[in-house]
Design a protein around this motif. Structure first.
Motif, PDB file in Angstrom:
ATOM      1  N   VAL A 168      12.527  27.839 -49.459  1.00  0.00           N
ATOM      2  CA  VAL A 168      13.717  28.724 -50.243  1.00  0.00           C
ATOM      3  C   VAL A 168      14.490  29.083 -49.020  1.00  0.00           C
ATOM      4  CG1 VAL A 168      14.000  30.743 -51.524  1.00  0.00           C
ATOM      5  CG2 VAL A 168      11.616  29.459 -51.904  1.00  0.00           C
ATOM      6  N   PHE A 169      15.983  28.660 -49.426  1.00  0.00           N
ATOM      7  CA  PHE A 169      16.945  29.209 -48.630  1.00  0.00           C
ATOM      8  C   PHE A 169      17.550  30.597 -49.067  1.00  0.00           C
ATOM      9  CE2 PHE A 169      16.650  24.644 -48.177  1.00  0.00           C
ATOM     10  CZ  PHE A 169      16.860  24.241 -47.019  1.00  0.00           C
ATOM     11  N   PRO A 170      18.401  31.259 -48.462  1.00  0.00           N
ATOM     12  CA  PRO A 170      18.963  32.519 -49.080  1.00  0.00           C
ATOM     13  C   PRO A 170      19.713  32.382 -50.286  1.00  0.00           C
ATOM     14  CG  PRO A 170      19.885  31.899 -46.723  1.00  0.00           C
ATOM     15  CD  PRO A 170      18.956  30.719 -47.170  1.00  0.00           C
ATOM     16  N   VAL A 208      20.054  28.282 -41.782  1.00  0.00           N
ATOM     17  CA  VAL A 208      21.031  28.957 -42.999  1.00  0.00           C
ATOM     18  C   VAL A 208      20.859  30.233 -43.309  1.00  0.00           C
ATOM     19  CG1 VAL A 208      21.454  28.686 -45.501  1.00  0.00           C
ATOM     20  CG2 VAL A 208      20.913  26.693 -44.046  1.00  0.00           C
ATOM     21  N   ALA A 209      19.582  30.827 -42.912  1.00  0.00           N
ATOM     22  CA  ALA A 209      19.600  32.230 -43.286  1.00  0.00           C
ATOM     23  C   ALA A 209      20.425  33.127 -42.005  1.00  0.00           C
ATOM     24  CB  ALA A 209      18.086  32.547 -43.293  1.00  0.00           C
ATOM     25  N   ALA A 210      20.185  32.471 -41.116  1.00  0.00           N
ATOM     26  CA  ALA A 210      20.737  33.161 -40.001  1.00  0.00           C
ATOM     27  C   ALA A 210      22.398  33.286 -40.079  1.00  0.00           C
ATOM     28  CB  ALA A 210      20.561  32.390 -38.463  1.00  0.00           C
ATOM     29  N   GLU A 211      22.882  32.071 -40.580  1.00  0.00           N
ATOM     30  CA  GLU A 211      24.388  32.143 -40.932  1.00  0.00           C
ATOM     31  C   GLU A 211      24.822  32.664 -42.193  1.00  0.00           C
ATOM     32  OE1 GLU A 211      27.095  28.736 -40.220  1.00  0.00           O
ATOM     33  OE2 GLU A 211      25.717  27.991 -38.805  1.00  0.00           O
ATOM     34  N   SER A 212      23.792  33.395 -42.983  1.00  0.00           N
ATOM     35  CA  SER A 212      23.940  34.149 -44.211  1.00  0.00           C
ATOM     36  C   SER A 212      24.097  35.740 -43.697  1.00  0.00           C
ATOM     37  CB  SER A 212      23.078  33.947 -45.104  1.00  0.00           C
ATOM     38  OG  SER A 212      21.940  34.519 -45.088  1.00  0.00           O
ATOM     39  N   VAL A 213      23.507  36.244 -42.744  1.00  0.00           N
ATOM     40  CA  VAL A 213      23.406  37.292 -42.462  1.00  0.00           C
ATOM     41  C   VAL A 213      24.707  37.939 -41.987  1.00  0.00           C
ATOM     42  CG1 VAL A 213      22.330  39.163 -40.827  1.00  0.00           C
ATOM     43  CG2 VAL A 213      21.024  37.358 -41.949  1.00  0.00           C
ATOM     44  N   VAL A 214      25.091  39.232 -42.576  1.00  0.00           N
ATOM     45  CA  VAL A 214      26.600  39.694 -42.366  1.00  0.00           C
ATOM     46  C   VAL A 214      26.102  41.033 -41.450  1.00  0.00           C
ATOM     47  CG1 VAL A 214      28.624  40.296 -43.287  1.00  0.00           C
ATOM     48  CG2 VAL A 214      27.388  38.538 -44.303  1.00  0.00           C
ATOM     49  N   LEU A 215      26.763  41.216 -40.292  1.00  0.00           N
ATOM     50  CA  LEU A 215      26.933  42.331 -39.790  1.00  0.00           C
ATOM     51  C   LEU A 215      27.941  43.084 -40.055  1.00  0.00           C
ATOM     52  CD1 LEU A 215      25.843  44.011 -37.100  1.00  0.00           C
ATOM     53  CD2 LEU A 215      27.193  42.819 -35.869  1.00  0.00           C
ATOM     54  N   LEU A 216      27.519  44.258 -40.649  1.00  0.00           N
ATOM     55  CA  LEU A 216      28.542  45.271 -41.170  1.00  0.00           C
ATOM     56  C   LEU A 216      28.898  46.206 -40.466  1.00  0.00           C
ATOM     57  CD1 LEU A 216      26.966  45.262 -45.040  1.00  0.00           C
ATOM     58  CD2 LEU A 216      28.921  43.891 -44.449  1.00  0.00           C
ATOM     59  N   PHE A 219      18.438  38.164 -50.049  1.00  0.00           N
ATOM     60  CA  PHE A 219      16.993  37.749 -50.069  1.00  0.00           C
ATOM     61  C   PHE A 219      16.925  36.673 -49.304  1.00  0.00           C
ATOM     62  CE2 PHE A 219      17.046  40.480 -53.684  1.00  0.00           C
ATOM     63  CZ  PHE A 219      15.672  41.054 -53.532  1.00  0.00           C
ATOM     64  N   PRO A 220      16.755  36.464 -47.875  1.00  0.00           N
ATOM     65  CA  PRO A 220      16.871  35.454 -46.919  1.00  0.00           C
ATOM     66  C   PRO A 220      16.079  34.304 -47.159  1.00  0.00           C
ATOM     67  CG  PRO A 220      15.548  37.112 -45.785  1.00  0.00           C
ATOM     68  CD  PRO A 220      15.829  37.539 -47.269  1.00  0.00           C
ATOM     69  N   GLY A 221      14.995  34.056 -47.891  1.00  0.00           N
ATOM     70  CA  GLY A 221      14.231  32.917 -48.004  1.00  0.00           C
ATOM     71  C   GLY A 221      13.139  32.881 -47.134  1.00  0.00           C
ATOM     72  N   THR A 222      12.473  31.635 -47.272  1.00  0.00           N
ATOM     73  CA  THR A 222      11.289  31.453 -46.446  1.00  0.00           C
ATOM     74  C   THR A 222      11.219  31.682 -45.153  1.00  0.00           C
ATOM     75  OG1 THR A 222      11.123  29.459 -47.939  1.00  0.00           O
ATOM     76  CG2 THR A 222       9.400  29.600 -46.344  1.00  0.00           C
ATOM     77  N   GLU A 223      12.233  31.276 -44.437  1.00  0.00           N
ATOM     78  CA  GLU A 223      12.511  31.728 -42.989  1.00  0.00           C
ATOM     79  C   GLU A 223      13.162  33.189 -42.654  1.00  0.00           C
ATOM     80  OE1 GLU A 223      11.294  30.147 -39.871  1.00  0.00           O
ATOM     81  OE2 GLU A 223      10.014  29.523 -41.280  1.00  0.00           O
ATOM     82  N   PRO A 254      25.514  36.875 -35.106  1.00  0.00           N
ATOM     83  CA  PRO A 254      25.733  36.875 -36.297  1.00  0.00           C
ATOM     84  C   PRO A 254      27.169  36.536 -36.718  1.00  0.00           C
ATOM     85  CG  PRO A 254      25.821  39.321 -35.484  1.00  0.00           C
ATOM     86  CD  PRO A 254      25.243  38.163 -34.314  1.00  0.00           C
ATOM     87  N   SER A 255      27.205  35.398 -37.679  1.00  0.00           N
ATOM     88  CA  SER A 255      28.489  34.862 -37.927  1.00  0.00           C
ATOM     89  C   SER A 255      28.885  34.776 -39.590  1.00  0.00           C
ATOM     90  CB  SER A 255      28.588  33.351 -37.542  1.00  0.00           C
ATOM     91  OG  SER A 255      27.434  32.641 -38.102  1.00  0.00           O
ATOM     92  N   GLY A 256      28.023  35.562 -40.306  1.00  0.00           N
ATOM     93  CA  GLY A 256      28.176  35.764 -41.968  1.00  0.00           C
ATOM     94  C   GLY A 256      29.534  36.588 -42.291  1.00  0.00           C
ATOM     95  N   ARG A 257      30.108  36.155 -43.124  1.00  0.00           N
ATOM     96  CA  ARG A 257      31.313  36.912 -43.773  1.00  0.00           C
ATOM     97  C   ARG A 257      31.040  37.057 -44.975  1.00  0.00           C
ATOM     98  NH1 ARG A 257      35.533  35.985 -39.785  1.00  0.00           N
ATOM     99  NH2 ARG A 257      34.580  36.309 -37.887  1.00  0.00           N
ATOM    100  N   LEU A 258      31.403  38.104 -45.629  1.00  0.00           N
ATOM    101  CA  LEU A 258      31.227  38.549 -47.160  1.00  0.00           C
ATOM    102  C   LEU A 258      32.001  37.577 -48.103  1.00  0.00           C
ATOM    103  CD1 LEU A 258      31.313  42.266 -46.931  1.00  0.00           C
ATOM    104  CD2 LEU A 258      29.399  40.954 -47.079  1.00  0.00           C
TER     105      LEU A 258
END
Ligand code: NOJ
Length: 739
Positions: A95-97, A362-370, A547-551, A566-570
């Motif tokens: 499961v991906f994010p 993918v989970a790491a690229e989805s995380v957004v540092l706010l 919900f970041p998924g399996t990993e 972190p590289s995610g952007r809303l």
């Protein structure tokens, strides 16, 4: 099978056999050896139709699908295999994010890789079609299905839509991927007040400009199916809406694949109040060229009477059946009704190491540092500091979200496990601290019994013990990581909410620890943008991890400890308060903007009790690097067909990063009011430590087109402003003339 043969097959079918192809029933109608009668009686479908049904909903697993197919074909006169369709939205077993997290990656190429894996795993598990991608544009975080969308922007959504279709359908002819069904066509994400299944009403201009591009992109990428949406458009529910289905999808876009109604949506034409009975509902949907009736008795029981009455032309039914047969043929089902799925293949494919590795990336690229006050993050794993991980999501594998129905939480890496891989045991303390929710009663609506609900709730004694133990651990800790968020059941379908802050019990709990003046980090787990206004003031660092998924646990730990920058952007604005909703960056200009020179004080477009701007805007996200934009340059001040827009970006830190450079434009004067900013292009670029890069965009006339006052899709000459920056707010700008 050749087209000619398909035609022959079509014409050899009785009307009952034809109608059967247009009916989809769910798994409970089939068991491994016989058909069950309960649900059949409930829907009131005859045995005759049942034994000729064309497709099955939401059954997966190689063994199960094989057994059902085998049993079905044993009794089938023409050996037309069943199509197995399932909701595989952001992962089969790996499961991906959630898609809102995927949206935050701003990396369609990576998402295509993820969906290639989803396609492979699903194929091995016996599915033939997935009801994905869901590409509904969303602007209202109250709507629970934000979870399934990649966000509020049509250009970004369109990029993901084609990436997802391409991934799922990769090597379809080699039995590798599965067919993609884009949904929910159209504009389902605009449900009024964010309330599930509610009315959608908007101008055709807005529909075409903002809402349709993502579906169109999926259709252009060759998705095999389209699912109708539950909502109305301009007073007519889409499942019976000829303008949406026939005029736009079939005729304008030339879509010749299968259209399927959403679950019971044909029958719901009665509840909407545009059909008086099942027969009328079937008539309207068929006339609108909806091919398959998912889980309703309308087509099954009413198409033949409609034919007899002469109200429906047999050719309309023939065409629908032919589209279904063509899809079966294209998927190779006539040659191999199992499409290469087997338990052995399943075993070797599901949850493979490289699948997990990609899920982590993918989970790491989805995380957004706010937020990252005083550069609290990243943490140094070698520092001899005590870390307290606390909250209902700390030691919890429920990180896959509501719509990962084939995923297993037992496969999931918890946040605790992620942290354990970095810290010495003596430096990590894990406490639950507080319950997820003050009450689980709402789960009763999703079928939970009183006993189940009671078993979830903590007793007063437990609550007290958890709190005391967390407070004691917090006293000893240097840094507190709060793992907080919505309950899985609070987002997704039928997950609309009007209070989208963190659950009260969690907020109250955090307050008791925040006063201890330790360094604090919030991991925000949610299926939607939450209102984090309170936390943005009181907590030092905030990571939005969805919900970041399996990993998930591994990806989050890599970010916390700086292994990943972190590289995610809303891809969806985070509101300051729920009262601002719907909120989105590309709003229209108004006659009295907040910054008006002629009107002051009260009489401008604003709230008395809240800023206009969201708490965190579209495109926003920090990294651990220090990034500076400068020198926005246009290749010319006039543009006829093309213009190059470039900018320098300097990384003054000693950390390489992935920077998402965003190009927006504003059409200053148009024949209709234009948005204040529109995303036109973006590039995710690697910038080494202490390096400067130049990023250039070539903007074309095509990208300046819009639906003008006379509804022509064209660019109007005049002044434009180009904006470039790291998000939709902090931009540099320069003007040019389109001539
Ligand atoms: C209803 C949902 O709206 C849709 O997204 C889903 O694919 C169908 N149910 C089938 O489960």
């Amino acid at each position: 099978m050749k087209e000619e043969k398909l035609q022959e097959l079509l014409h050899s079918l009785t009307w009952t056999e034809k109608v059967g192809q247009l009916v989809q029933l769910s798994g409970e109608f089939f068991n491994t050896s016989a058909l069950t009668v309960g649900p059949q009686q409930k829907l009131g479908i005859s045995d005759e139709i049942l034994s000729n049904v064309g497709s099955v909903l939401n059954v997966a697993g190689a063994a199960k699908t094989k057994e059902i197919q085998q049993t079905y074909l044993e009794k089938s006169r023409h050996q037309i295999p069943l199509l197995f369709m399932a909701d595989i939205i952001y992962g089969y077993r790996t499961v991906f994010p959630i898609p809102l997290g995927l949206g935050a990656s701003w990396n369609p190429d990576l998402i295509e890789e993820a969906y290639t894996i989803i396609g492979k795993e699903s194929q091995a598990g016996g599915a033939h079609v997935t009801f994905a991608p869901m590409v509904d544009l969303v602007r209202d975080a109250r709507w629970g299905r934000c979870l399934e969308s990649t966000g509020e922007d049509s250009l970004l959504n369109a990029a993901y839509a084609s990436a997802m279709v391409n991934g799922l359908q990769k090597n379809l002819d080699k039995q590798e991927g599965i067919a993609s069904c884009v949904k929910h066509f159209a504009a389902y994400g605009a449900a009024e007040a964010g309330r599930e299944y509610n009315t959608v009403d908007m101008s055709e201009r807005r529909l075409r400009q903002d809402y349709l591009p993502s579906y169109k992109s999926a259709v252009d990428a060759g998705c095999k199916m389209v699912m109708t949406s539950f909502n109305t458009y301009d007073g007519v529910p889409v499942t019976g809406n000829e303008f949406i289905l026939k005029d736009i999808l079939r005729e304008e876009w030339g879509f010749d694949g299968v259209i399927i109604s959403d679950y019971a949506a044909v029958r719901e034409l009665i509840d909407h109040g545009i059909a008086k009975d099942n027969k009328e509902a079937a008539y309207l949907a068929m006339k609108a060229t909806n091919d398959i009736d998912m889980k309703s008795p309308c087509y099954a029981n009413e198409l033949q009477p409609l034919l007899k009455d002469g109200r429906i032309d047999g050719e309309l039914i023939n065409q629908a059946v032919l589209r279904v047969l063509k899809l079966k043929n294209e998927l190779g089902l006539f040659e191999d009704p199992y499409r290469g799925a087997s338990e052995a293949k399943e075993k070797e494919t599901l949850l493979k190491e490289d699948h997990r590795a990609l899920a982590k990336k993918v989970a790491a690229e989805s995380v957004v540092l706010l937020k990252n006050k005083n550069n609290l993050l990243p943490l140094n794993p070698q520092a001899d500091e005590k870390i307290l991980l606390v909250g209902p999501y700390g030691d919890n594998q429920e990180l896959i979200g509501l719509w990962a129905v084939h995923g297993q939480t037992s496969d999931t890496v918890s946040i605790k496990a992620g942290l354990e891989s970095y810290l010495k045991p003596e430096n990590l303390c894990v406490e639950k601290g507080c319950d997820m929710l003050e009450s689980y009663d709402f789960l009763g609506e999703f079928g939970a019994t009183k006993d189940m609900i009671d078993s979830l709730s903590l007793s007063d004694e437990e609550k007290k013990t958890y709190l005391e133990s967390a407070l004691a651990a917090a006293e000893k800790a240097d840094t507190i990581i709060f793992a907080m968020g919505e309950h899985t059941m609070q987002s997704g379908e039928a997950g609309s909410r009007t209070d989208i802050r963190l659950p009260q019990i969690q907020r109250e709990f955090m307050k008791q620890l925040i006063v201890l003046n330790k360094k604090t980090i919030l991991l925000s787990i949610s299926g939607r943008p939450l209102v984090l206004t309170e936390e943005a003031e009181t907590i030092d660092a905030i990571l939005q991890v969805w919900f970041p998924g399996t990993e998930g646990g591994h990806a989050i730990a890599d970010i916390l400890f700086g292994q990943t920058n972190p590289s995610g952007r809303l891809s969806m604005s985070f509101p300051y308060s729920v009262g601002q909703l719907p909120i989105y960056y590309n709003e229209f200009k108004t006659g009295r903007p907040l910054t008006s020179a002629t009107h002051s004080g009260r009489f401008v477009s604003k709230y008395l009790d809240s800023p206009n701007a969201p708490l965190f805007p579209f495109g926003y996200g920090l990294s651990y690097s220090d990034i500076h934009y400068s020198g926005l340059t246009l290749s010319d001040t006039k543009m006829s067909e093309e213009l190059t827009i470039s900018v320098q970006i300097e990384n003054t830190s000693n950390r390489a990063c992935l920077e998402t450079v965003q190009l927006y434009i504003q059409d200053v004067v148009g024949s209709v009011v234009r948005p204040i900013k529109e995303l036109k292009q973006f590039k995710k670029v690697q910038i080494a430590e202490h390096a400067t890069v130049t990023v250039a965009f070539t903007l074309t006339r095509e990208e300046l087109k819009f639906y003008t006052c006379s509804m022509n899709y064209e660019a109007e000459n005049g002044t434009f402003i180009a904006f470039v920056g790291p998000n939709s707010t902090d931009t540099q700008e320069a003007a040019f003339e389109l001539v």
